[in-house]
Design an enzyme around this catalytic site. Sequence first.
Site, short mmCIF file in Angstrom:
data_model
loop_
_atom_site.label_atom_id
_atom_site.label_comp_id
_atom_site.label_asym_id
_atom_site.label_seq_id
_atom_site.Cartn_x
_atom_site.Cartn_y
_atom_site.Cartn_z
N THR A 296 -1.56 2.61 9.23
CA THR A 296 -1.12 3.47 8.12
C THR A 296 -2.24 3.67 7.11
OG1 THR A 296 1.06 2.48 8.31
CG2 THR A 296 0.67 3.85 6.40
N HIS A 471 0.64 7.67 12.67
CA HIS A 471 -0.05 7.22 13.90
C HIS A 471 1.01 7.07 14.96
CE1 HIS A 471 1.71 3.39 12.77
NE2 HIS A 471 1.14 3.51 11.57
C1 GP9 Z 1 2.99 -1.36 5.58
C2 GP9 Z 1 3.38 -0.12 6.28
C3 GP9 Z 1 3.23 -0.23 7.75
O1 GP9 Z 1 3.00 -1.29 4.22
O2 GP9 Z 1 2.71 0.96 5.76
O3 GP9 Z 1 1.91 -0.39 8.10
P1 GP9 Z 1 1.40 -0.19 9.59
O4 GP9 Z 1 1.70 -1.44 10.34
O5 GP9 Z 1 2.10 0.99 10.18
O6 GP9 Z 1 -0.04 0.06 9.43
MN MN Z 2 2.31 3.03 9.86
#
Ligand code: GP9
Ligand code: MN
Length: 620
Positions: A296, A471
Amino acid sequence: MFKKQQINQLFVIASLLFGLKTYVIYRFLFNINLENSMQEMILFINPFVTAFFVFALSVWLKSKNQVKYIKVVAVLGSVILYLNLIFYRNFGDFLTIPILFQGSNAKDLGSSVLNLIEWYDVLLFTDIAAIFYLAKPKVGAVHVIEKMRPKRKKLILSLSIVFLLGNYVLAEIERPQLLQRGFDREYLVKNIGLFNFHLYDIVQQSKSKAQRVLADGNELSEILTYIDEETTDTSETDMYGIAKDKNVIFVWLESLQTFVINNELHGEEITPFLNDLIDDSYYFENFYHQTAQGKTSDSEFIAETSLYPLPSGAVYFTHSENTYQSLPDMLGESGYNTSVFHANSGSFWNRNVMYENLGVDHFYDVAAYDVTDTNQVGWGLKDKDFFKQSMKYLTSLEEPYYTRMITLTNHHPFTLGEEDATLAPFDSNSKTLNYYFQTVRYLDESLELFFEELKASGEYEDSVIVLMGDHYGISDFHDRSTASYLGKDEITPFDHIQLQRVPLYIHIPGEEGKVISDIAGQVDIKPTLLHLLGIEGSNDISFGTNLFGENRKDFIALRDGSFIADDVIYTKDTFYDRSTGEIMETTDDLLELKERAQHELTYSDQLIYGDLLRFHDLNK
Ligand code: GP9
Ligand code: MN
């Protein structure tokens, strides 16, 4: 007082006492979130394992230095622990090198330090008192240290290393690629302990500092020329300024992939709301995510800086102090008020630090939300509650605002309570894929509710609403099940690239929109939004191009060197015909294209590793 064999070594006692103290601090004074018994166990073992390793090194010293060493280590360790505790009481986070040396945090702390000290903190130093007492010659723990056979010393050292490795293996099982990816300071501390986390932080920071120091800005002009010639499209279009002075509400669709859009499960639409939304939005059906390990956070970085994330690690962690030209900064200069909403801990992906650097005025993290037993699932607050609770903040933002809202429920392992599931799971060998459809549907419903709220509150009319998948949600690991859902025999490397498509919607109330099939990627977001808002300058440093422009760059590079061009997809050393998926013969033109994509990724890496934008006047 002690017999030789009984007490044996002061370092053993010191390890036990110090380990216990550390555990008590981790478990009861820090607010570390423990999700399962494995995490409980790691948190318990780690303090003892680490303390044993460090104190046991004493046996290699000359006898007169052993006690000194143990005392110094105990005091130093306690001070580090205690400073972290004080910092934590104020910021809910652990100390890092950048914070110590240049952060404003430490300064803020100065005045309030006294308020952060509790009377019972003195108990946190009883282990030191005990160690100092036991170290007194007449108490007797000292002289027994003196003679130890080399064999025994080696045994102790090996043992302590084995313990440490054991801890690390457990941590890797609990959180694969923990050290490569960084994730969150809390995860690191929880799994490898505070002291190892500090070591990790020091290594990380020195690595990037060294690269930064060696850079002198000479590489910059070549990169800027490349950007100017290859990736910048300044052509005017009738979309320029179409959303001038409007608010931007940019929703991050966790793990949402394009293959579920306009698709069905058990004869039902999976995403009815998002399917309908295509009709009055600019919808990009060939839009690719370009993220790597930073997941993310990488997607946030790409969209807002139009640079690529790093090949390994999360740039949000490794280069959070760099100079960037970010969308929030640029919008801020144009009078926008900028914010992010995300109901997770502020330190996750180092967001709290990075956002400040990127010019985000306010971060509404988990502390802004009311999270209870019933309104959370999986990773935290359910998306419907997240949007609902966000409304009061959103409506009070000063206009025009640019805000990002990061959803969470559609996150691996895709858990959802029965009461929220409105779609029966898929039936395959992959539980992950089976339940993915349910949380995707939930996300779709949350968005529908959010749009209703936006309309009811009047925010809708004055805003551009952008929705973007961050993603993939379903990794290669589930290829067989994914193939069975898609009615394919297998997922080929070509299919794999096509599965990296994530939805992008640009919804401008009052505009009809259309489906756009041109290839596009997350790097294109920044120049595109600047174009729509009519604040595009000639100084935009972007590897992406405006999605509405006439002279778009002719490839979309993925972080692993794969790329998508109009007619071809390159991945795993093979060129595929983009329309048929057939393997193509390699030609000089194709190789040249591959070079260019590779080159562009390298340029982006150079910019970040050398922190080269600090040599550039971003406002010129
Ligand atoms: C965590 C959320 C998820 O704050 O944004 O993160 P990810 O595991 O998808 O990178
Ligand atoms: Mn994410």
